[in-house]
Enzyme design. Sequence first.
Site, PDB file in Angstrom:
ATOM      1  N   CYS A 231       0.823  -1.225   0.000  1.00  0.00           N
ATOM      2  CA  CYS A 231       0.000   0.000   0.000  1.00  0.00           C
ATOM      3  C   CYS A 231       0.852   1.268   0.000  1.00  0.00           C
ATOM      4  CB  CYS A 231      -0.946   0.009   1.189  1.00  0.00           C
ATOM      5  SG  CYS A 231      -2.124  -1.345   1.112  1.00  0.00           S
TER       6      CYS A 231
ATOM      7  N   HIS B 118      -3.584   7.136   1.415  1.00  0.00           N
ATOM      8  CA  HIS B 118      -3.929   5.787   0.961  1.00  0.00           C
ATOM      9  C   HIS B 118      -5.368   5.488   1.392  1.00  0.00           C
ATOM     10  CE1 HIS B 118      -3.924   1.582   0.260  1.00  0.00           C
ATOM     11  NE2 HIS B 118      -3.872   1.232   1.529  1.00  0.00           N
TER      12      HIS B 118
ATOM     13  N   ASN C 124     -10.053  -0.665  -1.308  1.00  0.00           N
ATOM     14  CA  ASN C 124      -8.601  -0.519  -1.211  1.00  0.00           C
ATOM     15  C   ASN C 124      -7.949  -1.138  -2.451  1.00  0.00           C
ATOM     16  OD1 ASN C 124      -5.888  -0.614  -0.569  1.00  0.00           O
ATOM     17  ND2 ASN C 124      -6.163  -1.472   1.478  1.00  0.00           N
TER      18      ASN C 124
HETATM   19  N1  COA Z   1     -18.921  -8.740   7.602  1.00  0.00           N
HETATM   20  C1  COA Z   1     -19.542  -8.932   8.799  1.00  0.00           C
HETATM   21  N2  COA Z   1     -18.877  -9.246   9.914  1.00  0.00           N
HETATM   22  C2  COA Z   1     -17.536  -9.374   9.826  1.00  0.00           C
HETATM   23  C3  COA Z   1     -16.831  -9.183   8.623  1.00  0.00           C
HETATM   24  C4  COA Z   1     -17.606  -8.876   7.475  1.00  0.00           C
HETATM   25  N3  COA Z   1     -17.043  -8.668   6.274  1.00  0.00           N
HETATM   26  N4  COA Z   1     -15.541  -9.362   8.851  1.00  0.00           N
HETATM   27  C5  COA Z   1     -15.390  -9.646  10.137  1.00  0.00           C
HETATM   28  N5  COA Z   1     -16.606  -9.667  10.741  1.00  0.00           N
HETATM   29  C6  COA Z   1     -16.934  -9.921  12.136  1.00  0.00           C
HETATM   30  C7  COA Z   1     -15.822 -10.597  12.883  1.00  0.00           C
HETATM   31  O1  COA Z   1     -15.884 -11.985  12.691  1.00  0.00           O
HETATM   32  C8  COA Z   1     -16.112 -10.202  14.316  1.00  0.00           C
HETATM   33  O2  COA Z   1     -17.124 -11.035  14.816  1.00  0.00           O
HETATM   34  P1  COA Z   1     -17.113 -11.506  16.369  1.00  0.00           P
HETATM   35  O3  COA Z   1     -17.211 -10.231  17.145  1.00  0.00           O
HETATM   36  O4  COA Z   1     -18.307 -12.366  16.451  1.00  0.00           O
HETATM   37  O5  COA Z   1     -15.806 -12.200  16.567  1.00  0.00           O
HETATM   38  C9  COA Z   1     -16.694  -8.800  14.178  1.00  0.00           C
HETATM   39  O6  COA Z   1     -17.117  -8.678  12.801  1.00  0.00           O
HETATM   40  C10 COA Z   1     -15.739  -7.692  14.514  1.00  0.00           C
HETATM   41  O7  COA Z   1     -14.534  -7.951  13.841  1.00  0.00           O
HETATM   42  P2  COA Z   1     -13.290  -7.049  14.043  1.00  0.00           P
HETATM   43  O8  COA Z   1     -12.162  -7.576  13.201  1.00  0.00           O
HETATM   44  O9  COA Z   1     -13.022  -6.826  15.461  1.00  0.00           O
HETATM   45  O10 COA Z   1     -13.838  -5.680  13.413  1.00  0.00           O
HETATM   46  P3  COA Z   1     -13.155  -4.305  13.356  1.00  0.00           P
HETATM   47  O11 COA Z   1     -14.053  -3.305  13.940  1.00  0.00           O
HETATM   48  O12 COA Z   1     -11.735  -4.347  13.800  1.00  0.00           O
HETATM   49  O13 COA Z   1     -13.123  -4.005  11.775  1.00  0.00           O
HETATM   50  C11 COA Z   1     -11.669  -4.099   9.880  1.00  0.00           C
HETATM   51  C12 COA Z   1     -12.472  -4.886  10.894  1.00  0.00           C
HETATM   52  C13 COA Z   1     -10.972  -5.093   8.959  1.00  0.00           C
HETATM   53  C14 COA Z   1     -12.609  -3.263   9.056  1.00  0.00           C
HETATM   54  C15 COA Z   1     -10.662  -3.200  10.594  1.00  0.00           C
HETATM   55  O14 COA Z   1      -9.952  -3.926  11.554  1.00  0.00           O
HETATM   56  C16 COA Z   1      -9.689  -2.552   9.670  1.00  0.00           C
HETATM   57  O15 COA Z   1     -10.071  -1.764   8.821  1.00  0.00           O
HETATM   58  N6  COA Z   1      -8.387  -2.813   9.821  1.00  0.00           N
HETATM   59  C17 COA Z   1      -7.355  -2.232   8.999  1.00  0.00           C
HETATM   60  C18 COA Z   1      -7.547  -2.652   7.583  1.00  0.00           C
HETATM   61  C19 COA Z   1      -6.509  -2.130   6.698  1.00  0.00           C
HETATM   62  O16 COA Z   1      -6.266  -0.972   6.719  1.00  0.00           O
HETATM   63  N7  COA Z   1      -5.913  -2.984   5.891  1.00  0.00           N
HETATM   64  C20 COA Z   1      -5.023  -2.658   4.872  1.00  0.00           C
HETATM   65  C21 COA Z   1      -3.884  -1.847   5.365  1.00  0.00           C
HETATM   66  S1  COA Z   1      -3.026  -1.264   4.037  1.00  0.00           S
END
Ligand code: COA
Length: 343
Positions: free
Chosen positions: A115, A270, A300
């Site tokens: 990224c 980004h 992304n």
């Molecule tokens: N749809 C619905 N539920 C989902 C899901 C989806 N696509 N993906 C995960 N979940 C669920 C999980 O299983 C979890 O369930 P649980 O509470 O029963 O265990 C719940 O949603 C919360 O998951 P969590 O990972 O804690 O959510 P979050 O608030 O951290 O959001 C992201 C997840 C991925 C959106 C977030 O962590 C994020 O954006 N991280 C950085 C991503 C990034 O920038 N990546 C690239 C970097 S270059």
Amino acid sequence: MERMRTVVRGVGHNLPSQVVTNFDLSKFMDTSDDWIVERTGIRERRFVEPGTTTTDLALPAIQMACSRAGVTPQDCDMIIGATLSPDFFFPGIGTVLQNKLGMAHVPALDVRAQCSGLIYGLATADAYIRAGFAKRILLVCSEVQSPILERTNRGRDMAVLFGDGAGALIVEAQACAGGEAPSAKNNVRGVIDSIMGSDGSGAQLLFLKAPGSVVPGFMTQAAIDAGDIHPKMDGRVVFKNAVTRMVEAASNLLERNGISPSELDLVLPHQANLRINEAVREKLGVSEDRVFNNIQKYGNTTAATIPICMSEATEQGKLKEGQLVMTLAFGAGFTWGCNLIRW
Ligand code: COA
């Protein structure tokens, strides 16, 4: 030797025509438009048709960048590719594009900064130009990621985030009149400064394991069954690191160039998550109207996000010659960085 500066002459982008909404994804996995929009800001993304490669996707972006710069690829004496999804495991997209574009036998290299690809690519191009090794560089950031996403419940945390897209820049050496280099305090166009950083302790917190030399023979049926052919991430750790590192890098860049955030005309971050960008914006103290986001439409697109933003911001009249612009990214590696540019 005359002192040189690196001017961005033209930017172009290309997105596949196939729009995939959050609702479309909810047919393959337990997810919802509400969940995705609330957590990430993403409403839809673009996926290529099967058979379209990363370099295929890049070609119209390159054509647009060249036409805006008034040059052809053959006028470039170097090509830098940035991608995590190359046509082949090796070689990189630089050489593949050199051939497809009918360029002379110029140096072609790929940066593998995921990224942060645009940041590393532009900093590299700037260094080559200032050292006198290149006069006009084609910088290509392109990603075809849809085929590696696991569109099932197991892969839903990653599958909803990413899309396909491409961007390209023509950057050119221009002499510094009177030896005056671009700075935040003058109106000389060009790349002013760049910061790059990395922390490999995060390598396995956002990565694609196979194919890779940690897997016997680079690929096994067990790796396929374990889902190691799909990208994996610890989302929460990545989120926190992204905010911390981007704020740290941007603050250092502003401080060492003696400017305050309010002096920036436009920030091009980004596009990984709208909440990340909002947190970074608030911590830096930049007003909302000075940050360009389009993650809502494209998700992304990894290395391609910032060039796509540059190209769209140009079309919308938000990115104009003479403005003080900062790019900013964090990604797999971990890698991060920012460029300060007098556009
Ligand atoms: N749809 C619905 N539920 C989902 C899901 C989806 N696509 N993906 C995960 N979940 C669920 C999980 O299983 C979890 O369930 P649980 O509470 O029963 O265990 C719940 O949603 C919360 O998951 P969590 O990972 O804690 O959510 P979050 O608030 O951290 O959001 C992201 C997840 C991925 C959106 C977030 O962590 C994020 O954006 N991280 C950085 C991503 C990034 O920038 N990546 C690239 C970097 S270059």
